[in-house]
Design an enzyme around this catalytic site. Structure first.
Site, mmCIF file in Angstrom:
data_model
loop_
_atom_site.group_PDB
_atom_site.id
_atom_site.type_symbol
_atom_site.label_atom_id
_atom_site.label_comp_id
_atom_site.label_asym_id
_atom_site.label_seq_id
_atom_site.Cartn_x
_atom_site.Cartn_y
_atom_site.Cartn_z
ATOM 1 N N ARG A 1 23.933 2.889 4.068
ATOM 2 C CA ARG A 1 22.717 3.091 3.253
ATOM 3 C C ARG A 1 22.722 4.524 2.743
ATOM 4 N NH1 ARG A 1 18.630 4.141 0.602
ATOM 5 N NH2 ARG A 1 16.654 2.985 0.712
ATOM 6 N N GLU B 1 14.455 -2.608 -6.236
ATOM 7 C CA GLU B 1 14.998 -3.796 -5.578
ATOM 8 C C GLU B 1 15.678 -4.722 -6.592
ATOM 9 O OE1 GLU B 1 15.024 -4.181 -2.321
ATOM 10 O OE2 GLU B 1 13.944 -2.289 -2.089
ATOM 11 N N ARG C 1 21.983 0.279 9.878
ATOM 12 C CA ARG C 1 22.856 0.722 8.794
ATOM 13 C C ARG C 1 23.172 2.206 8.977
ATOM 14 N NH1 ARG C 1 19.180 -1.214 3.791
ATOM 15 N NH2 ARG C 1 17.787 0.152 4.970
#
Length: 248
Positions: free
Chosen positions: A50, A58, A100
């Protein structure tokens, strides 16, 4: 021997409540195998990365429609890094709650990927303690895109919002809002009002600000965060990091 031990202690990362800790400056190389969206990718070893310090709109997911700019950000990142080797550098906390790996990313030629996405207008700054080592540089890149109204900053969904224009349609949205301080409800400036938007810095997050804002009435500021509505039907926005407040 004592000097060596002391030096080791000074370089130990502070203990935090979540994630894997790392030393700032730690780095390694990986090869990009898949790009999920504008701020997340997977390495050839299956590790999910990430991009640290930013957020992109998004993309479409199952039955949820994507946001304006989401597809463009994904395609830009994909074109830039897919199939290539990139260098990862870490801040104090190495993992997020989704496991992540959080990283600043560089290309072989020295291009800073996180900064590039911000400067091109594909993303906005999104930082939290304790990962704030690159915050000032990230804000500088975002500010360039904002001033030039590039990418998301040229869309109705993400463009700089005037405080007096905040309305019900903005509830639940992450927005960057500009306005003049109309009212200071706390002597030190921890709570203040921009037009009809109430802004506050909760006690739990004030330590990261180092000192109170000490705002003046009429002073222009830029704040960022999710716009919500209170039980008293007042629009409010909460600041969690120094990056969420820009003083003019």
């Amino acid at each position: 021997m004592k000097a060596v031990i002391l030096l080791f202690i000074l370089y130990l990362p502070s203990i935090t409540s979540a994630g894997t800790l790392s030393l700032i400056g730690e780095e390694r190389w990986v090869t990009v195998a898949k790009v999920y969206d504008g701020d997340t990718f997977k390495t050839r070893q299956g590790e999910k990365i990430r991009l640290l310090g930013l957020n992109t709109p998004e993309t479409r997911h199952r039955d949820e429609p994507g946001q304006i700019g989401g597809k463009a950000a994904k395609e830009a990142l994909k074109k830039l890094i897919l199939g290539k080797q990139v260098r990862l550098r870490f801040d104090k906390e190495k993992k997020d709650r989704y496991k992540r790996t959080l990283a600043q990313v560089w290309m072989r030629d020295g291009l800073w990927v996180n900064g590039w996405l911000l400067k091109k207008g594909y993303a906005h700054v999104y930082t939290f303690e304790p990962n704030t080592h690159w915050t000032k540089k990230l804000l500088r890149e975002e500010r360039f895109a904002r001033n030039q109204t590039l990418g998301i900053w040229n869309t109705s969904r993400f463009k700089l919002l005037k405080a007096k224009k905040v309305s019900g349609k903005n509830i639940g949205q992450f927005r960057v809002v500009q306005g003049n301080v109309d009212q200071i409800t706390d002597k030190k400036g921890w709570r203040f009002k921009l037009a009809n938007l109430h802004v506050s810095i909760p006690k739990a997050y004030r330590k990261s600000f180092k000192r109170p804002p000490h705002l003046k009435k009429g002073q222009q500021v830029v704040v960022r965060g999710k716009i919500r509505i209170s039980s008293k039907e007042r629009f409010f926005l909460t600041l969690y990091s120094p990056a969420d407040l820009e003083l003019k």
